[in-house]
Write a protein that holds these residues in place. Sequence first.
Motif, PDB file in Angstrom:
ATOM      1  N   LEU A 182       0.830  -1.210   0.000  1.00 55.82           N
ATOM      2  CA  LEU A 182       0.000   0.000   0.000  1.00 55.82           C
ATOM      3  C   LEU A 182       0.861   1.256   0.000  1.00 55.82           C
ATOM      4  CD1 LEU A 182      -3.091  -0.123   2.338  1.00 55.82           C
ATOM      5  CD2 LEU A 182      -2.977   0.120  -0.140  1.00 55.82           C
ATOM      6  N   SER A 183       0.519   2.193  -0.863  1.00 53.16           N
ATOM      7  CA  SER A 183       1.332   3.404  -0.980  1.00 53.16           C
ATOM      8  C   SER A 183       0.896   4.483   0.010  1.00 53.16           C
ATOM      9  CB  SER A 183       1.267   3.955  -2.406  1.00 53.16           C
ATOM     10  OG  SER A 183      -0.065   4.321  -2.727  1.00 53.16           O
ATOM     11  N   ILE A 184      -0.276   4.270   0.607  1.00 50.36           N
ATOM     12  CA  ILE A 184      -0.771   5.157   1.657  1.00 50.36           C
ATOM     13  C   ILE A 184      -1.068   4.274   2.852  1.00 50.36           C
ATOM     14  CG2 ILE A 184      -2.627   6.743   2.339  1.00 50.36           C
ATOM     15  CD1 ILE A 184      -0.993   7.811  -0.024  1.00 50.36           C
ATOM     16  N   GLN A 185      -0.386   4.513   3.962  1.00 54.41           N
ATOM     17  CA  GLN A 185      -0.575   3.639   5.112  1.00 54.41           C
ATOM     18  C   GLN A 185      -0.778   4.455   6.376  1.00 54.41           C
ATOM     19  OE1 GLN A 185       2.633   0.878   5.629  1.00 54.41           O
ATOM     20  NE2 GLN A 185       2.791   0.426   3.443  1.00 54.41           N
ATOM     21  N   PRO A 186      -1.689   4.004   7.230  1.00 49.81           N
ATOM     22  CA  PRO A 186      -1.797   4.645   8.535  1.00 49.81           C
ATOM     23  C   PRO A 186      -0.624   4.237   9.416  1.00 49.81           C
ATOM     24  CG  PRO A 186      -3.369   2.831   8.350  1.00 49.81           C
ATOM     25  CD  PRO A 186      -2.662   2.926   7.026  1.00 49.81           C
ATOM     26  N   VAL A 187      -0.188   5.147  10.259  1.00 50.81           N
ATOM     27  CA  VAL A 187       0.905   4.908  11.208  1.00 50.81           C
ATOM     28  C   VAL A 187       0.352   5.244  12.586  1.00 50.81           C
ATOM     29  CG1 VAL A 187       3.184   5.745  11.917  1.00 50.81           C
ATOM     30  CG2 VAL A 187       2.669   5.509   9.488  1.00 50.81           C
ATOM     31  N   THR A 188       0.716   4.489  13.584  1.00 49.44           N
ATOM     32  CA  THR A 188       0.209   4.825  14.921  1.00 49.44           C
ATOM     33  C   THR A 188       0.967   6.024  15.489  1.00 49.44           C
ATOM     34  OG1 THR A 188       1.724   3.448  16.184  1.00 49.44           O
ATOM     35  CG2 THR A 188      -0.280   2.370  15.340  1.00 49.44           C
ATOM     36  N   LYS A 189       0.343   6.652  16.455  1.00 52.56           N
ATOM     37  CA  LYS A 189       0.966   7.796  17.119  1.00 52.56           C
ATOM     38  C   LYS A 189       2.311   7.403  17.736  1.00 52.56           C
ATOM     39  CE  LYS A 189      -0.264  11.427  20.418  1.00 52.56           C
ATOM     40  NZ  LYS A 189      -1.313  11.966  21.297  1.00 52.56           N
ATOM     41  N   GLY A 190       2.325   6.204  18.319  1.00 54.04           N
ATOM     42  CA  GLY A 190       3.555   5.712  18.941  1.00 54.04           C
ATOM     43  C   GLY A 190       4.660   5.483  17.933  1.00 54.04           C
ATOM     44  N   GLU A 191       4.315   4.868  16.820  1.00 54.19           N
ATOM     45  CA  GLU A 191       5.305   4.619  15.765  1.00 54.19           C
ATOM     46  C   GLU A 191       5.846   5.941  15.229  1.00 54.19           C
ATOM     47  OE1 GLU A 191       3.124   0.500  14.202  1.00 54.19           O
ATOM     48  OE2 GLU A 191       2.755   2.411  13.193  1.00 54.19           O
ATOM     49  N   PHE A 192       4.948   6.879  15.022  1.00 53.44           N
ATOM     50  CA  PHE A 192       5.361   8.182  14.501  1.00 53.44           C
ATOM     51  C   PHE A 192       6.350   8.845  15.458  1.00 53.44           C
ATOM     52  CE2 PHE A 192       5.013  12.739  13.874  1.00 53.44           C
ATOM     53  CZ  PHE A 192       5.042  12.857  12.495  1.00 53.44           C
TER      54      PHE A 192
END
Length: 154
Positions: free
Chosen positions: A135-145
């Motif tokens: 997927l070229s658009i992916q959600p990232v968690t707040k923690g990962e960010f």
Amino acid sequence: MKYWLFKTEPDVFSIHDLAKSPAKTACWEGVRNYQARNMLRDETKVGDRVLIYHSGGTSPCIAGVASIAKAGYPDSHSWDRKSKYYDSASSPENPRWYMVDVRLDQIFPCPLTLAGLREVKGLAEMGLLRKGNRLSIQPVTKGEFAIIVKLAVK
DNA sequence: GCCAACGTTGGC
DNA sequence: GCCAACGTTGGC
């Protein structure tokens, strides 16, 4: 506020191209996958943070951070016959594809390589690192960010 | 260049 | 609705 990761091939459009764009802002056009389209159309909001990922090449990496400057709106390239993103099934009246505008926040002094990210505890569940995720658009968690920004700025 | 993974297309 | 064929992505 949500967090995202957008993939791009730096040969086509890199974070440095974004930096050179007027007001460091550009439209993120050409997404032609329904899952990604739905997220752009339905879930993006102005102010969301976006990790910019450079795919391909010798060292794929997260190159920096941007923000959503304009939330999902119809991708006009999709009904432009001259565009490589042209899709005959899309029209202004009935757009099939969507895009957003992104504004550059920061280019990481040291890009975070994919290989390096695999070493980081706390990122094991990240979509980017999961096998077969294209997927070229992916959600990232707040923690990962938070982990990623901290690593990059250190 | 190879190939795994996944999405899309289209015949039936 | 199933599924084979084909196309694309993207790391290696």
